[in-house]
Design a protein around this motif. Sequence first.
Motif, PDB file in Angstrom:
ATOM      1  N   TYR A 152       0.865  -1.183   0.000  1.00  9.46           N
ATOM      2  CA  TYR A 152       0.000   0.000   0.000  1.00  9.46           C
ATOM      3  C   TYR A 152       0.893   1.222   0.000  1.00  9.46           C
ATOM      4  O   TYR A 152       1.900   1.253   0.708  1.00  9.46           O
ATOM      5  N   PRO A 179       0.463   5.174   0.422  1.00 11.20           N
ATOM      6  CA  PRO A 179      -0.341   6.377   0.680  1.00 11.20           C
ATOM      7  C   PRO A 179       0.478   7.660   0.531  1.00 11.20           C
ATOM      8  O   PRO A 179       1.715   7.641   0.621  1.00 11.20           O
ATOM      9  N   THR A 225       3.866   0.735   2.897  1.00  8.03           N
ATOM     10  CA  THR A 225       3.645  -0.166   4.020  1.00  8.03           C
ATOM     11  C   THR A 225       3.366  -1.584   3.550  1.00  8.03           C
ATOM     12  O   THR A 225       2.794  -1.789   2.481  1.00  8.03           O
ATOM     13  N   SER A 269       2.621  -3.686   6.364  1.00 10.35           N
ATOM     14  CA  SER A 269       2.064  -4.149   7.644  1.00 10.35           C
ATOM     15  C   SER A 269       1.474  -2.947   8.353  1.00 10.35           C
ATOM     16  O   SER A 269       0.945  -2.067   7.718  1.00 10.35           O
ATOM     17  N   TYR A 270       1.631  -2.901   9.662  1.00 13.42           N
ATOM     18  CA  TYR A 270       1.160  -1.739  10.420  1.00 13.42           C
ATOM     19  C   TYR A 270       2.073  -0.537  10.225  1.00 13.42           C
ATOM     20  O   TYR A 270       1.715   0.594  10.468  1.00 13.42           O
ATOM     21  N   LYS A 271       3.311  -0.825   9.791  1.00  8.53           N
ATOM     22  CA  LYS A 271       4.356   0.198   9.837  1.00  8.53           C
ATOM     23  C   LYS A 271       4.416   0.984   8.536  1.00  8.53           C
ATOM     24  O   LYS A 271       4.544   0.400   7.460  1.00  8.53           O
ATOM     25  N   LEU A 272       4.319   2.306   8.624  1.00  5.83           N
ATOM     26  CA  LEU A 272       4.485   3.176   7.463  1.00  5.83           C
ATOM     27  C   LEU A 272       5.935   3.617   7.375  1.00  5.83           C
ATOM     28  O   LEU A 272       6.511   4.077   8.351  1.00  5.83           O
TER      29      LEU A 272
END
Lengths: 110, 113
Positions: free
Chosen positions: A32, A34, A93, A95-98
């Motif tokens: 992803y 963003p 990302t 996972s949770y980490k950007l």
Amino acid sequence: QQQVKQSPQSLIVQKGGISIINCAYENTAFDYFPWYQQFPGKGPALLIAIRPDVSEKKEGRFTISFNKSAKQFSLHIMDSQPGDSATYFCAATGSYKLIFGSGTRLLVRP
Amino acid sequence: DVKVTQSSRYLVKRTGEKVFLECVQDMDHENMFWYRQDPGLGLRLIYFSYDVKMKEKGDIPEGYSVSREKKERFSLILESASTNQTSMYLCASSWVRSGYEQYFGPGTRLTVT
């Protein structure tokens, strides 16, 4: 590699022009991508995001172009307005980490 | 509207002091984050929490600790502040299912003299 490289560091565009900010990544596990927009005195806010199985996503005057083979993606701001003057961060990302790029300070002159 | 609030907008502390930065979110998000923002370096993750009392180190945890005793509250602690910790500190939160969409607080500008 976890880095996301962003360019340019700063950008000046005339009102009505096109602003283009570029980012490159190394980790193919990212799923992803963003873009965040930050106005002075505020925290960043999600602007638009894209998945790697899509080559382009458009929301109003903002478009993300994604080139999976080159591992690059870019933000285009059409008909740039003075109100778009802000700092823009690309991110990636898996996972949770950007993982954020270093940011681009955009100034749109009236 | 999601709201993430941070306890202070500006803070000035002396070298060696213990500093507490607090963050509260009102959306029942599972994930909470602390970042520091420095010019030319973007946002760097200090610590992350995915549940009450659970935490994971980010990219730059040295000199920092965190506490999450309640779901809505996430605290960043500088055990002994140093001048190289002068920075903008940003708190963020997100749902587990959409981790790419993080909601940020307005930031705390910390100056350590």
